[in-house]
Design a protein around this motif. Sequence first.
Motif, PDB file in Angstrom:
ATOM      1  N   UNK A   1     -13.410  53.436  11.086  1.00  0.00           N
ATOM      2  CA  UNK A   1     -13.417  53.621   9.635  1.00  0.00           C
ATOM      3  C   UNK A   1     -14.855  53.549   9.131  1.00  0.00           C
ATOM      4  N   UNK A   2     -15.340  54.662   8.576  1.00  0.00           N
ATOM      5  CA  UNK A   2     -16.706  54.733   8.064  1.00  0.00           C
ATOM      6  C   UNK A   2     -16.768  54.896   6.555  1.00  0.00           C
ATOM      7  N   UNK A   3     -15.651  55.259   5.959  1.00  0.00           N
ATOM      8  CA  UNK A   3     -15.600  55.449   4.512  1.00  0.00           C
ATOM      9  C   UNK A   3     -14.214  55.115   3.995  1.00  0.00           C
ATOM     10  N   UNK A   4     -14.120  54.937   2.696  1.00  0.00           N
ATOM     11  CA  UNK A   4     -12.839  54.551   2.102  1.00  0.00           C
ATOM     12  C   UNK A   4     -12.529  55.410   0.867  1.00  0.00           C
ATOM     13  N   UNK A   5     -11.231  55.510   0.524  1.00  0.00           N
ATOM     14  CA  UNK A   5     -10.110  54.806   1.117  1.00  0.00           C
ATOM     15  C   UNK A   5      -9.701  55.394   2.471  1.00  0.00           C
ATOM     16  N   UNK A   6      -9.233  54.527   3.342  1.00  0.00           N
ATOM     17  CA  UNK A   6      -8.632  54.930   4.601  1.00  0.00           C
ATOM     18  C   UNK A   6      -7.195  54.425   4.568  1.00  0.00           C
ATOM     19  N   UNK A   7      -6.259  55.350   4.620  1.00  0.00           N
ATOM     20  CA  UNK A   7      -4.835  55.010   4.504  1.00  0.00           C
ATOM     21  C   UNK A   7      -4.161  55.263   5.847  1.00  0.00           C
TER      22      UNK A   7
ATOM     23  N   UNK B   1      -0.969  57.007  11.703  1.00  0.00           N
ATOM     24  CA  UNK B   1      -1.588  58.194  11.129  1.00  0.00           C
ATOM     25  C   UNK B   1      -2.594  57.834  10.049  1.00  0.00           C
ATOM     26  N   UNK B   2      -3.837  58.292  10.240  1.00  0.00           N
ATOM     27  CA  UNK B   2      -4.919  57.997   9.310  1.00  0.00           C
ATOM     28  C   UNK B   2      -5.137  59.151   8.343  1.00  0.00           C
ATOM     29  N   UNK B   3      -5.159  58.808   7.058  1.00  0.00           N
ATOM     30  CA  UNK B   3      -5.519  59.767   6.018  1.00  0.00           C
ATOM     31  C   UNK B   3      -6.782  59.242   5.341  1.00  0.00           C
ATOM     32  N   UNK B   4      -7.816  60.044   5.318  1.00  0.00           N
ATOM     33  CA  UNK B   4      -9.092  59.620   4.738  1.00  0.00           C
ATOM     34  C   UNK B   4      -9.271  60.215   3.347  1.00  0.00           C
ATOM     35  N   UNK B   5      -9.639  59.361   2.400  1.00  0.00           N
ATOM     36  CA  UNK B   5      -9.909  59.821   1.051  1.00  0.00           C
ATOM     37  C   UNK B   5      -8.663  59.913   0.193  1.00  0.00           C
ATOM     38  N   UNK B   6      -8.867  60.324  -1.063  1.00  0.00           N
ATOM     39  CA  UNK B   6      -7.767  60.532  -2.002  1.00  0.00           C
ATOM     40  C   UNK B   6      -7.177  61.900  -1.719  1.00  0.00           C
ATOM     41  N   UNK B   7      -6.031  61.930  -1.063  1.00  0.00           N
ATOM     42  CA  UNK B   7      -5.475  63.171  -0.527  1.00  0.00           C
ATOM     43  C   UNK B   7      -4.721  64.015  -1.546  1.00  0.00           C
ATOM     44  N   UNK B   8      -4.356  63.404  -2.666  1.00  0.00           N
ATOM     45  CA  UNK B   8      -3.530  64.117  -3.634  1.00  0.00           C
ATOM     46  C   UNK B   8      -2.062  63.796  -3.399  1.00  0.00           C
TER      47      UNK B   8
END
Length: 210
Positions: free
Chosen positions: A175-181, A187-194
């Motif tokens: 994890x290098x940036x957030x948000x990390x969900x 399953x990793x989703x990075x950023x505000x995905x919508x």
Amino acid sequence: MKIDIVSDVVCPWCIIGYRQLQQALEATGIEAEIHWHPFELNPDMPAEGEALRDHVMRKYGSSAEESEANRSRLVSIGAELDIDFKFDDTSHIRNTFDAHQLMHWADTLGRKNDLKQALFQAYFTEQLDVSDRQVLIDKAVSLGLDKEEATAVLEDQRYAETVRSNEQLWVSRGIQGVPAVILGEKYLLSGAQGVENFSAALKQVESETA
């Protein structure tokens, strides 16, 4: 479904992503157990903080105009998610290590999400200094948490090592940036995905789990 969210309370995309995720959960009807984890966008930020405009320009190489446009975009996106972002010339980026320690304490009481939301509100809407211990204590007390214990947690730094260890754990996992969900611990989703993308991911994870 277990959902882990690695985030910082001075990250606008973290509150945006969380609100989008909330809407996706409501739209899909999927029940979730949210677990917040610490991440510091600026672990070396001094106590006095840094002017937000200067910080963005320095860190990302943005011009003053680009920095202003980014803030305007955040305000517009936030309005659609019932987030009242307030930015002006006094806005500062802050050190959040004490905030993460207090949230860890709140987690032991089952109140971490409540304090997390209160600190998002304090920083982005009330424009309060979330590195100020009195601000942190006041927010804890507003939730009905014990003032003396909250004060002691910050004064003796009893959770400092734990928070540092947790931060390093997620960095070690890439994890290098957030948000990390992280959905279902897989399953990793990075950023505000919508909302749509979060909804699709939630449905996929649920179907695979079933």
